[in-house]
Design an enzyme around this catalytic site. Structure first.
Site, short mmCIF file in Angstrom:
data_model
loop_
_atom_site.label_atom_id
_atom_site.label_comp_id
_atom_site.label_asym_id
_atom_site.label_seq_id
_atom_site.Cartn_x
_atom_site.Cartn_y
_atom_site.Cartn_z
N CYS A 132 48.21 17.23 71.96
CA CYS A 132 48.35 16.08 72.85
C CYS A 132 49.02 14.90 72.14
CB CYS A 132 46.97 15.72 73.40
SG CYS A 132 46.97 14.73 74.89
N HIS A 133 48.34 13.77 72.07
CA HIS A 133 48.88 12.56 71.46
C HIS A 133 48.82 12.58 69.93
CE1 HIS A 133 48.60 11.11 75.57
NE2 HIS A 133 49.27 10.02 75.22
N GLY A 134 48.27 13.63 69.33
CA GLY A 134 48.23 13.74 67.87
C GLY A 134 49.63 13.66 67.26
N VAL A 135 50.62 14.05 68.04
CA VAL A 135 52.01 14.02 67.58
C VAL A 135 52.47 12.60 67.24
CG1 VAL A 135 53.15 13.79 69.82
CG2 VAL A 135 54.22 15.13 68.03
N GLN A 136 51.82 11.60 67.78
CA GLN A 136 52.19 10.21 67.44
C GLN A 136 52.03 9.96 65.95
OE1 GLN A 136 49.50 8.27 70.29
NE2 GLN A 136 51.31 7.56 71.42
#
Length: 192
Positions: free
Chosen positions: A116-120
């Protein structure tokens, strides 16, 4: 075998608990840490869901007691890294030690799972250039701006994408697929 799982207040509840429990089931020692918090401190999780609005809603999840202190980790002790999503990547991506931890795993070609937003955090660490990965659709711009190809899966499907040492998925529904691929990269064999 030890795996490091990054967290922080408002980490996505499922994306913290499900990988943790899946790896514990296999006998893997998972150290859940958060910068500026100690072992035994609480991080508040959140639950994100689509309810027909233009974006997801956010509700309080379960409180989680950290298993270890971020300040005390010895990075060379870990075989892999998990970076869940939720809201915590929005502010942890500004923590230089967090970015250094991520860079270490990529420099050693160790398994990394991002959901999910871990890629940020991965984008902020500068480790995505020339790669491909999935993430929640609202993170596509960060993926492409970081020089990576965005793999566009159904946001709530169960697809995982593997590019070298990186396993990624769009949201919590992909946790099972992501963990299946992550444990393969760790060299863990599961037989039925």
């Amino acid at each position: 075998m030890k795996v490091l799982l990054l967290s922080g207040d408002f980490v996505e509840d499922y994306e913290l608990f499900a990988p943790l429990k899946a790896l514990e089931m296999l006998g893997i020692d998972v150290h859940v840490v958060c910068p500026d918090k100690k072992e035994g401190d609480i991080v508040q999780t959140s639950i994100h869901t689509m309810e027909g609005w233009q974006t997801y809603s956010e509700r309080l999840g379960h409180p989680f007691k950290l298993t270890h202190a971020f300040a005390d980790i010895s990075i060379g002790d870990y075989a892999g890294l998990i970076v869940p999503g939720g809201r915590f990547p929005e502010y942890q991506r500004y923590n230089n030690r967090v970015l250094d931890v991520v860079r270490y795993f990529f420099s050693k070609n160790l398994p990394v799972a991002s959901i999910c937003h871990g890629v940020q955090i991965l984008a902020a660490a500068g480790v995505l250039k020339g790669r491909s990965c999935s993430a929640f659709p609202m993170c596509k711009l960060e993926v492409t701006t970081a020089g990576a190809e965005y793999i566009d899966f159904d946001a709530f499907g169960n697809d995982a994408h593997v590019d070298g040492n990186l396993v990624s998925g769009p949201a919590y529904n992909a946790i099972g697929s992501c963990m299946r691929e992550f444990i393969k990269l760790l060299g863990v064999k599961v037989q039925l």
